[in-house]
Design a protein around this motif. Structure first.
Motif, PDB file in Angstrom:
ATOM      1  N   ARG A  28       0.830  -1.210   0.000  1.00 54.95           N
ATOM      2  CA  ARG A  28       0.000   0.000   0.000  1.00 54.95           C
ATOM      3  C   ARG A  28       0.860   1.255   0.000  1.00 54.95           C
ATOM      4  O   ARG A  28       0.543   2.239  -0.676  1.00 54.95           O
ATOM      5  CB  ARG A  28      -0.930  -0.004   1.205  1.00 54.95           C
ATOM      6  CG  ARG A  28      -2.013  -1.049   1.146  1.00 54.95           C
ATOM      7  CD  ARG A  28      -2.920  -0.854  -0.054  1.00 54.95           C
ATOM      8  NE  ARG A  28      -3.905  -1.924  -0.140  1.00 54.95           N
ATOM      9  CZ  ARG A  28      -4.774  -2.062  -1.133  1.00 54.95           C
ATOM     10  NH1 ARG A  28      -4.785  -1.196  -2.128  1.00 54.95           N
ATOM     11  NH2 ARG A  28      -5.636  -3.062  -1.144  1.00 54.95           N
ATOM     12  N   ALA A  29       1.925   1.242   0.775  1.00 54.08           N
ATOM     13  CA  ALA A  29       2.815   2.404   0.800  1.00 54.08           C
ATOM     14  C   ALA A  29       3.369   2.671  -0.591  1.00 54.08           C
ATOM     15  O   ALA A  29       3.402   3.821  -1.053  1.00 54.08           O
ATOM     16  CB  ALA A  29       3.942   2.174   1.798  1.00 54.08           C
ATOM     17  N   GLY A  30       3.793   1.610  -1.287  1.00 54.16           N
ATOM     18  CA  GLY A  30       4.297   1.775  -2.640  1.00 54.16           C
ATOM     19  C   GLY A  30       3.231   2.279  -3.590  1.00 54.16           C
ATOM     20  O   GLY A  30       3.483   3.141  -4.435  1.00 54.16           O
ATOM     21  N   GLY A  33       2.638   5.981  -2.964  1.00 50.19           N
ATOM     22  CA  GLY A  33       3.788   6.854  -3.024  1.00 50.19           C
ATOM     23  C   GLY A  33       4.284   7.306  -1.668  1.00 50.19           C
ATOM     24  O   GLY A  33       4.849   8.402  -1.521  1.00 50.19           O
ATOM     25  N   ILE A  34       4.082   6.474  -0.644  1.00 51.36           N
ATOM     26  CA  ILE A  34       4.536   6.783   0.712  1.00 51.36           C
ATOM     27  C   ILE A  34       5.798   5.985   1.003  1.00 51.36           C
ATOM     28  O   ILE A  34       5.841   4.778   0.768  1.00 51.36           O
ATOM     29  CB  ILE A  34       3.446   6.419   1.749  1.00 51.36           C
ATOM     30  CG1 ILE A  34       2.153   7.172   1.468  1.00 51.36           C
ATOM     31  CG2 ILE A  34       3.938   6.700   3.163  1.00 51.36           C
ATOM     32  CD1 ILE A  34       0.983   6.712   2.334  1.00 51.36           C
ATOM     33  N   GLU A  35       6.814   6.647   1.499  1.00 47.74           N
ATOM     34  CA  GLU A  35       8.029   5.944   1.895  1.00 47.74           C
ATOM     35  C   GLU A  35       7.731   5.056   3.101  1.00 47.74           C
ATOM     36  O   GLU A  35       7.286   5.543   4.144  1.00 47.74           O
ATOM     37  CB  GLU A  35       9.130   6.937   2.253  1.00 47.74           C
ATOM     38  CG  GLU A  35       9.763   7.630   1.062  1.00 47.74           C
ATOM     39  CD  GLU A  35      10.623   6.676   0.233  1.00 47.74           C
ATOM     40  OE1 GLU A  35      11.039   5.630   0.775  1.00 47.74           O
ATOM     41  OE2 GLU A  35      10.856   6.970  -0.949  1.00 47.74           O
ATOM     42  N   GLN A  40       7.379   3.914   9.872  1.00 52.03           N
ATOM     43  CA  GLN A  40       7.844   2.989  10.908  1.00 52.03           C
ATOM     44  C   GLN A  40       7.729   3.541  12.325  1.00 52.03           C
ATOM     45  O   GLN A  40       7.642   2.784  13.284  1.00 52.03           O
ATOM     46  CB  GLN A  40       9.278   2.542  10.616  1.00 52.03           C
ATOM     47  CG  GLN A  40       9.402   1.649   9.395  1.00 52.03           C
ATOM     48  CD  GLN A  40       8.476   0.433   9.473  1.00 52.03           C
ATOM     49  OE1 GLN A  40       8.448  -0.275  10.482  1.00 52.03           O
ATOM     50  NE2 GLN A  40       7.690   0.209   8.426  1.00 52.03           N
ATOM     51  N   ARG A  41       7.724   4.858  12.498  1.00 57.10           N
ATOM     52  CA  ARG A  41       7.518   5.434  13.823  1.00 57.10           C
ATOM     53  C   ARG A  41       6.045   5.652  14.137  1.00 57.10           C
ATOM     54  O   ARG A  41       5.682   5.973  15.261  1.00 57.10           O
ATOM     55  CB  ARG A  41       8.256   6.776  13.938  1.00 57.10           C
ATOM     56  CG  ARG A  41       9.761   6.684  14.036  1.00 57.10           C
ATOM     57  CD  ARG A  41      10.230   6.041  15.333  1.00 57.10           C
ATOM     58  NE  ARG A  41       9.566   6.537  16.527  1.00 57.10           N
ATOM     59  CZ  ARG A  41       9.769   7.726  17.105  1.00 57.10           C
ATOM     60  NH1 ARG A  41      10.672   8.548  16.595  1.00 57.10           N
ATOM     61  NH2 ARG A  41       9.117   8.080  18.183  1.00 57.10           N
TER      62      ARG A  41
END
Length: 209
Positions: A28-30, A33-35, A40-41
């Motif tokens: 989903r991040a890919g 377009g989310i790194e 992760q935090r």
């Protein structure tokens, strides 16, 4: 939001998730377009909110086009009276126990493939004034575990009671008030309309052609 919605420095979001959920999160991040490293935090709740809002925007539902933005533009010299504060909303979201947050994120990841269908059904129910269908669609997204059910009650029923108390105060005053509340708060036995009805205030739904 970030001051409340981040995980402790000694852990990561991936460390809290199952292998399946980690793979879904990466996909989903890919797609959006989310790194992945930027998530992760994030607490699971903040990650779920981020993915949902991003997905909705991608489908043509940007947050700045919400109904509240339309009415804020009509505000003029009127005052805005909050039914609840931003602090109360953040407390609600980020005080959820971590295992329940994880469950809700994993549920969100599993449901994103169907979000377009669900949003379209929500819009149709809202446009047609079908309160029972709107309530059913909202309840279907809440989850079935004890933790998810408890969060759903806090998210809707308990807030509805508090907001109904304030609206009843408006109705008992001599002023004129326009109250704008999210559509999910109106219908159902735990909704604001039922709470006001129990206090002796009878409402009428108005429909447009």
């Amino acid at each position: 939001m970030f001051s409340r919605g981040l995980l402790p420095a000694d852990t990561t979001l991936n460390a809290e998730l199952s292998e399946t959920a980690r793979a879904q999160l990466a996909a989903r991040a890919g797609e959006y377009g989310i790194e992945l490293s930027n998530l992760q935090r994030f607490s699971p709740m903040l990650a779920a909110q981020t993915l949902t809002v991003t997905s909705m925007a991608a489908l043509g539902y940007p947050s700045q086009s919400g109904v509240e933005q339309y009415f804020l533009q009509q505000l003029g010299s009127r005052r805005v009276l909050e039914l609840e504060s931003l602090e109360q909303q953040l407390d609600l979201l980020f005080s959820v126990p971590l295992p329940v947050q994880v469950e809700m994120l994993e549920s969100t990841l599993a449901q994103l493939d169907d979000i377009q269908h669900w949003l379209e059904a929500m819009v149709i129910a809202w446009l047609s004034g079908n309160a029972s269908e709107l309530d059913e669609l909202m309840q279907s997204q809440m989850g079935e575990s004890d933790g998810a059910i408890a969060f759903g009650k806090r998210l809707l029923d308990e807030r509805n009671t508090r907001m109904a108390d304030q609206i009843a105060g408006f109705l008992e005053s001599s002023g004129t008030f326009f109250v704008l509340v999210g559509a999910a708060h109106y219908p159902g036995p735990g909704g604001i309309l039922a709470a006001l009805d129990a206090r002796g205030f009878k409402g009428q739904q108005l429909l447009a052609d």
